[in-house]
Write a protein that holds these residues in place. Structure first.
Motif, short mmCIF file in Angstrom:
data_model
loop_
_atom_site.label_atom_id
_atom_site.label_comp_id
_atom_site.label_asym_id
_atom_site.label_seq_id
_atom_site.Cartn_x
_atom_site.Cartn_y
_atom_site.Cartn_z
N ASN A 182 0.82 -1.22 0.00
CA ASN A 182 0.00 0.00 0.00
C ASN A 182 0.85 1.27 0.00
O ASN A 182 0.34 2.34 0.33
CB ASN A 182 -0.96 0.01 1.21
CG ASN A 182 -1.87 -1.20 1.23
OD1 ASN A 182 -2.34 -1.64 0.18
ND2 ASN A 182 -2.10 -1.75 2.41
N PHE A 183 2.11 1.13 -0.37
CA PHE A 183 2.97 2.30 -0.45
C PHE A 183 2.64 3.14 -1.68
O PHE A 183 2.69 4.37 -1.63
CB PHE A 183 4.44 1.87 -0.49
CG PHE A 183 5.42 3.00 -0.43
CD1 PHE A 183 5.74 3.60 0.77
CD2 PHE A 183 6.02 3.48 -1.59
CE1 PHE A 183 6.64 4.66 0.83
CE2 PHE A 183 6.91 4.54 -1.55
CZ PHE A 183 7.23 5.12 -0.33
N PHE A 184 2.29 2.47 -2.77
CA PHE A 184 1.93 3.15 -4.01
C PHE A 184 0.42 3.17 -4.18
O PHE A 184 -0.30 2.33 -3.64
CB PHE A 184 2.57 2.44 -5.21
CG PHE A 184 4.07 2.43 -5.18
CD1 PHE A 184 4.81 3.53 -5.60
CD2 PHE A 184 4.76 1.31 -4.71
CE1 PHE A 184 6.19 3.51 -5.57
CE2 PHE A 184 6.14 1.29 -4.68
CZ PHE A 184 6.86 2.40 -5.11
N ASP A 185 -0.08 4.13 -4.95
CA ASP A 185 -1.50 4.22 -5.24
C ASP A 185 -1.93 3.25 -6.33
O ASP A 185 -3.12 2.97 -6.51
CB ASP A 185 -1.88 5.64 -5.65
CG ASP A 185 -1.86 6.62 -4.49
OD1 ASP A 185 -2.03 6.16 -3.33
OD2 ASP A 185 -1.67 7.82 -4.72
N ARG A 186 -0.97 2.74 -7.07
CA ARG A 186 -1.24 1.78 -8.14
C ARG A 186 0.05 1.04 -8.45
O ARG A 186 1.09 1.35 -7.87
CB ARG A 186 -1.76 2.49 -9.41
CG ARG A 186 -0.72 3.45 -10.00
CD ARG A 186 -1.33 4.38 -11.05
NE ARG A 186 -1.82 3.67 -12.21
CZ ARG A 186 -1.09 3.37 -13.28
NH1 ARG A 186 0.18 3.71 -13.30
NH2 ARG A 186 -1.61 2.75 -14.30
N ASN A 187 -0.03 0.08 -9.36
CA ASN A 187 1.16 -0.67 -9.74
C ASN A 187 2.14 0.26 -10.45
O ASN A 187 1.87 0.72 -11.56
CB ASN A 187 0.76 -1.83 -10.67
CG ASN A 187 1.92 -2.75 -10.99
OD1 ASN A 187 3.08 -2.37 -10.89
ND2 ASN A 187 1.60 -3.96 -11.39
N PRO A 188 3.30 0.55 -9.84
CA PRO A 188 4.22 1.52 -10.45
C PRO A 188 4.85 1.02 -11.73
O PRO A 188 5.33 1.81 -12.54
CB PRO A 188 5.27 1.74 -9.36
CG PRO A 188 5.26 0.49 -8.56
CD PRO A 188 3.83 0.02 -8.57
N VAL A 192 5.33 3.07 -17.65
CA VAL A 192 6.64 2.93 -18.29
C VAL A 192 6.72 3.87 -19.49
O VAL A 192 5.72 4.19 -20.11
CB VAL A 192 6.89 1.48 -18.74
CG1 VAL A 192 6.94 0.56 -17.53
CG2 VAL A 192 5.82 1.01 -19.70
N PRO A 193 7.91 4.32 -19.83
CA PRO A 193 8.05 5.23 -20.97
C PRO A 193 7.85 4.51 -22.29
O PRO A 193 7.88 3.27 -22.37
CB PRO A 193 9.48 5.75 -20.82
CG PRO A 193 10.19 4.64 -20.11
CD PRO A 193 9.18 4.06 -19.16
#
Length: 212
Positions: A182-188, A192-193
């Motif tokens: 739960n550190f990120f709001d979504r899958n980081p 991706v670029p």
């Protein structure tokens, strides 16, 4: 045995540690076929409470969370420490090594931050009579909830020599995992670029090939 000293600061200096375990549920009206399970979450509030051992049969992990920030779902941002769960120090209770390496009697210790508390086994582990390091640090039983805390994790190997270790032991592994929870709001990894070779984010291709 090794001790990893983790001077954590998860989204700020005010952190906490929760112990998380899986739990079976009995059959009931809400679990009619008996295949449901849940988890228990226990806050470790003091240095005495936070002397814990791994328990792989319970899926025991420790979540280090922020008391200052939440993600978009309202959960405290955090990271989970996942132990390997190997045996701890196996020396006899009266052995001098056990007195001097008290840190190795527990998988997890959590202490309130003190800039002078740096050595899990004490400053002079081969000279002190015993009790230095983490047992001494935790003796004050300070609060570790909503505090500036240090997480200490004991890990290592129980090694019985084998013929393949002679004349040189090739390799063995020991460690642990730190995983965002739960550190990120979504899958980081979804952000991706663009691929410089022409592949699109959706997995397709931005170029076409004609037929002869």
């Amino acid at each position: 045995m090794f001790s990893a000293r983790l001077d954590v600061a998860i989204d700020g200096q005010r952190n906490h540690v929760d112990e998380i375990e899986v739990k079976r549920l009995p059959m009931s009206d809400t679990n009619p076929v008996g295949n449901a399970f849940t988890r228990t979450i226990t806050r470790l509030t003091s240095e005495t409470d936070a002397q814990r051992d791994a328990a792989n049969d319970k899926g025991r992990v420790w979540r280090i969370g922020s008391n200052e920030r939440k993600n978009r779902f309202g959960d405290a941002t955090g990271f989970v420490l996942i132990p390997e769960g190997q045996p701890l120090l196996l020396a006899a209770d009266a052995a001098s090594i056990r007195k001097r390496a008290g840190f190795a009697t527990h998988s997890l210790w959590v202490t309130q931050f003190d800039r002078d508390e740096l050595w899990a086994a004490g400053y002079t582990p081969n000279q002190h009579p015993g009790g230095a390091g983490l047992p001494s640090y935790a003796a004050g039983n300070r609060s570790v909830d909503d505090e500036d805390i240090v997480v200490w994790h004991t890990f290592g190997l129980t090694h019985f020599p084998r013929s393949e270790d002679w004349p040189i032991m090739p390799v063995d592994y020991a460690g642990f995992k730190l995983r965002p929870e739960n550190f990120f709001d979504r899958n980081p990894t979804l952000d991706v670029p663009e691929d410089p070779n022409g592949a699109r984010k959706d997995g397709g291709s931005s170029c076409c090939h004609g037929a002869d």
